[in-house]
Write a protein that holds these residues in place. Sequence first.
Motif, PDB file in Angstrom:
ATOM      1  N   ASP A 125      -2.351   6.062   4.008  1.00  0.00           N
ATOM      2  CA  ASP A 125      -1.646   4.798   3.439  1.00  0.00           C
ATOM      3  C   ASP A 125      -1.940   4.914   2.058  1.00  0.00           C
ATOM      4  OD1 ASP A 125      -0.664   4.140   5.979  1.00  0.00           O
ATOM      5  OD2 ASP A 125      -2.503   2.702   6.401  1.00  0.00           O
ATOM      6  N   ASP A 126      -3.299   5.395   1.426  1.00  0.00           N
ATOM      7  CA  ASP A 126      -3.282   5.239  -0.179  1.00  0.00           C
ATOM      8  C   ASP A 126      -2.400   6.192  -0.633  1.00  0.00           C
ATOM      9  OD1 ASP A 126      -5.320   3.227   0.308  1.00  0.00           O
ATOM     10  OD2 ASP A 126      -6.963   4.849   0.222  1.00  0.00           O
ATOM     11  N   ASP A 127      -2.102   7.306   0.059  1.00  0.00           N
ATOM     12  CA  ASP A 127      -1.264   8.330  -0.579  1.00  0.00           C
ATOM     13  C   ASP A 127       0.287   7.762  -0.968  1.00  0.00           C
ATOM     14  OD1 ASP A 127      -3.171  10.419  -0.786  1.00  0.00           O
ATOM     15  OD2 ASP A 127      -2.849  11.111   0.981  1.00  0.00           O
ATOM     16  N   ILE A 128       0.631   7.204   0.336  1.00  0.00           N
ATOM     17  CA  ILE A 128       2.029   6.339   0.189  1.00  0.00           C
ATOM     18  C   ILE A 128       1.950   5.271  -0.861  1.00  0.00           C
ATOM     19  CG2 ILE A 128       3.628   4.903   1.466  1.00  0.00           C
ATOM     20  CD1 ILE A 128       3.592   7.934   2.603  1.00  0.00           C
ATOM     21  N   GLU A 129       1.020   4.568  -1.052  1.00  0.00           N
ATOM     22  CA  GLU A 129       0.773   3.427  -1.925  1.00  0.00           C
ATOM     23  C   GLU A 129       0.795   4.233  -3.590  1.00  0.00           C
ATOM     24  OE1 GLU A 129      -2.054  -0.268  -3.585  1.00  0.00           O
ATOM     25  OE2 GLU A 129      -2.803   1.340  -2.039  1.00  0.00           O
ATOM     26  N   MET A 130       0.275   5.515  -3.441  1.00  0.00           N
ATOM     27  CA  MET A 130       0.336   6.115  -5.010  1.00  0.00           C
ATOM     28  C   MET A 130       1.712   6.483  -5.283  1.00  0.00           C
ATOM     29  SD  MET A 130      -1.220   6.872  -7.747  1.00  0.00           S
ATOM     30  CE  MET A 130      -2.893   6.861  -7.443  1.00  0.00           C
ATOM     31  N   VAL A 132       4.401   5.305  -4.074  1.00  0.00           N
ATOM     32  CA  VAL A 132       5.426   4.152  -4.413  1.00  0.00           C
ATOM     33  C   VAL A 132       4.970   3.557  -5.855  1.00  0.00           C
ATOM     34  CG1 VAL A 132       5.725   1.695  -3.686  1.00  0.00           C
ATOM     35  CG2 VAL A 132       5.658   3.114  -2.183  1.00  0.00           C
ATOM     36  N   ALA A 133       3.593   3.858  -6.469  1.00  0.00           N
ATOM     37  CA  ALA A 133       3.363   3.267  -7.481  1.00  0.00           C
ATOM     38  C   ALA A 133       4.068   4.511  -8.649  1.00  0.00           C
ATOM     39  CB  ALA A 133       1.881   3.284  -7.786  1.00  0.00           C
ATOM     40  N   GLU A 138       9.850   4.483  -2.324  1.00  0.00           N
ATOM     41  CA  GLU A 138      10.410   3.169  -2.187  1.00  0.00           C
ATOM     42  C   GLU A 138      10.539   2.763  -0.873  1.00  0.00           C
ATOM     43  OE1 GLU A 138      13.773   0.009  -3.692  1.00  0.00           O
ATOM     44  OE2 GLU A 138      13.840   2.232  -4.620  1.00  0.00           O
ATOM     45  N   PRO A 139       9.627   1.608  -0.228  1.00  0.00           N
ATOM     46  CA  PRO A 139       9.766   1.335   0.856  1.00  0.00           C
ATOM     47  C   PRO A 139      11.025   0.592   1.422  1.00  0.00           C
ATOM     48  CG  PRO A 139       7.681   0.384   0.053  1.00  0.00           C
ATOM     49  CD  PRO A 139       8.628   0.795  -1.239  1.00  0.00           C
ATOM     50  N   VAL A 166      -4.683   3.677  -8.714  1.00  0.00           N
ATOM     51  CA  VAL A 166      -3.596   3.043  -8.644  1.00  0.00           C
ATOM     52  C   VAL A 166      -3.221   1.844  -9.729  1.00  0.00           C
ATOM     53  CG1 VAL A 166      -1.846   1.561  -7.317  1.00  0.00           C
ATOM     54  CG2 VAL A 166      -3.448   3.366  -6.304  1.00  0.00           C
TER      55      VAL A 166
END
Length: 248
Positions: A125-130, A132-133, A138-139, A166
């Motif tokens: 989930d942290d990788d996905i958040e990164m 996205v950042a 893009e969700p 992040v």
Amino acid sequence: MISAMSEVAGDDATLTVDELSARVGMTVRTLRFYAGRGLIPPPIRRGRVGYYGPEHIARLDLVRELQAHGFTLSAIEGYLDRIPADATPQDIALHRTLLTPWMRDLPETLDRSALVRRTGRELTDDDIEMLVALGVVEPTPDEDVFQVATAHLSLGVELLDLDLPVEAVLDAGRIFTDHGRAIAEELTEVFRTKVWPHYRDSGGPPEHIQQLVERFKPVTIQGLVLAYERAVGETQRDTIRRTRNKRR
């Protein structure tokens, strides 16, 4: 103004609405909806039959191009409002020529498992958040379904290995976005007011403009990178000088 443009081009208007529909790959209902919104001029009336010509096709091609790159209908209306009503099909084709080469590759819709396969690694989930950042992912309203800028995905994965905070990525992203937009607006104005009129008035075909834009893009990117490298070097030298002065 649009009706006047249609009268000028009336001699070339030979397509019925059904023929136009087949030509551009849009339903008759869609064509009439676009006409009602002013995206295309009304047809030329000959008796009870309306006919469409090259200017209708050119504008519809531009509408489709803008839609393909994620423009909303309202944004498309605003874009078309800036095109003179008496613009020729060639003028409208130039808008498409100028638009397309500068756009990023269109994003792909991938679910999480497809994204993992594409990156070749497990994604937390942290990788996905990164990602996205970084603006690579893009969700979407659907859970674990993303719009992915696949052309930049490999770079995003490389940045994951740097273990950056992040917050730092978000701050850097804002800086690049703000300054990148300002640079893009100023360069676009230079191209619009100085380059485009020169080539348009020369009477060359749209293909010449496209070749120019395709060559202009990497040159400006290279110039931007060079300017950034020089600025970083100057900033480092200034920092060193200030540090030395403080120690004295």
